[in-house]
Write an enzyme that holds these catalytic residues in place. Sequence first.
Site, PDB file in Angstrom:
ATOM      1  N   LYS A   1       0.806  -1.225   0.000  1.00 34.13           N
ATOM      2  CA  LYS A   1       0.000   0.000   0.000  1.00 34.13           C
ATOM      3  C   LYS A   1       0.842   1.281   0.000  1.00 34.13           C
ATOM      4  CE  LYS A   1      -4.472  -1.550   1.146  1.00 34.13           C
ATOM      5  NZ  LYS A   1      -4.351  -2.904   1.742  1.00 34.13           N
TER       6      LYS A   1
ATOM      7  N   GLU B   1      -9.407   7.015   3.355  1.00 36.26           N
ATOM      8  CA  GLU B   1     -10.300   6.083   4.036  1.00 36.26           C
ATOM      9  C   GLU B   1      -9.484   4.861   4.419  1.00 36.26           C
ATOM     10  OE1 GLU B   1      -9.785   6.015   0.843  1.00 36.26           O
ATOM     11  OE2 GLU B   1      -9.415   3.869   0.536  1.00 36.26           O
TER      12      GLU B   1
ATOM     13  N   SER C   1       1.591  -9.954  -0.909  1.00 42.49           N
ATOM     14  CA  SER C   1       1.193  -8.545  -0.792  1.00 42.49           C
ATOM     15  C   SER C   1       1.492  -7.909   0.559  1.00 42.49           C
ATOM     16  CB  SER C   1      -0.287  -8.386  -1.128  1.00 42.49           C
ATOM     17  OG  SER C   1      -1.090  -9.195  -0.295  1.00 42.49           O
TER      18      SER C   1
END
Length: 421
Positions: free
Chosen positions: A113, A136, A403
Amino acid sequence: MTERSANGQNAHGQNAHGRVGTHPGDTGHFGAFGGSFIPETLSAALDELRACYESLEGDEEFWCELDDLLANFVGRPTPLYRAIGLERSWGAGVGSPKIYLKREDLAHTGAHKINNSLGQALLAARKLGKKRIIAETGAGQHGVATATACALLGLDCVVYMGLEDTHRQALNVFRMRLLGAEVVAVDSGSKTLKDAINEAMRDWVTNVDDTHYILGSVLGPHPFPKLVRDFQSVIGREARAAILEREGRLPTHLVACVGGGSNSIGLFHPFVQDEGVAMIGVEAGGEGIASGRHAARFAEDRVGVLHGTRTYVLEDEHGQIRETHSVSAGLDYPAVGPEHAMLHDMGRVEYHSATDAEALEAFQECSRLTGIIPALETAHALAEAKKLAACAHSDDLIIVNLSGRGDKDVQSVSRILGEAP
Ligand SMILES: *Cc1c(COP(=O)(O)O)cnc(C)c1O
């Protein structure tokens, strides 16, 4: 698939430089999907963002600064690790395929991310000239990554999070506050991610002059799905270079989990033109497709508009967005990125699902067999890799996108397995 448009880009928006996959006049459609379904009040902000994004092509200074931060702050390139432990256990003995893991878990803050958060924060600071960031977050991962990027660049940061999620992820709330962010608990609707996005969009409408909204996945109105994809494509570019160096050939399979779809599109995108590379996206099968309690958007055949983009969604027979379910918060969202919707309909990417039980099993096996505790989201991709390895050929070469790391999940897994202290 190699059709070129007038400006030299192909159908997938890649061009010679390969960093910015948009062009003036691009409306952000992926076949019948995508676009920009937004209130009038946001159109100026999105136009500004789109123009800024287009101007990044050829902006050496911007990419130099981002590359430097990716190398020295995030720790890129992340390794490509050959998981012999998984090959031995999951492969069929002599006929076992090779399995490589792209180690996004080793990126700063523990997942992919940060690639997007840092890219967009730098865009806000250097190009948009905006000092206030909103975001968010569901489980808190995107909130933490964004708060981190804002601390680095000296930007104000406000993170919207469903009240329910602030309780479930109290440690991430504290992390964000340590990093200097303000966390706003959203007490409406189901008090989860969907409501946090609604609230963030409401803030953006009011404060659009000095505020940039860092959306966390390849979702939302144009240009977000392309912008986020371009920042995440560093995963696939690195994986491609590394596998060519190590094996002298391209992989036969790519596997990644699909929540909104950013880590998967980041890995897939630089390989889309390579017809010999099969791609599999793995959605959350929850308690099983038949139970209705899952987040496998492609398992049902419904297209709708959610949060500004047209795509596959989970909805009930009245067209209302449905509650989703997954053991992993990061895959628990009722819509999927519009580019995935197109790749699905083209047949270029296959979408499968893994159940909670399969993911929990892969979570434990990966930990024991490799010494890497994966995120629960990632465990869905690993469950698929296990199925694939069982019927693969010995010359198959599988890359799984790891990930994120599983530290954030060990407490909930221990509870589920009944081993809580
Ligand atoms: C957020 C998250 C995901 C799901 O989001 P995508 O946009 O689909 O990548 C997957 N894995 C990890 C570790 C995450 O934190």
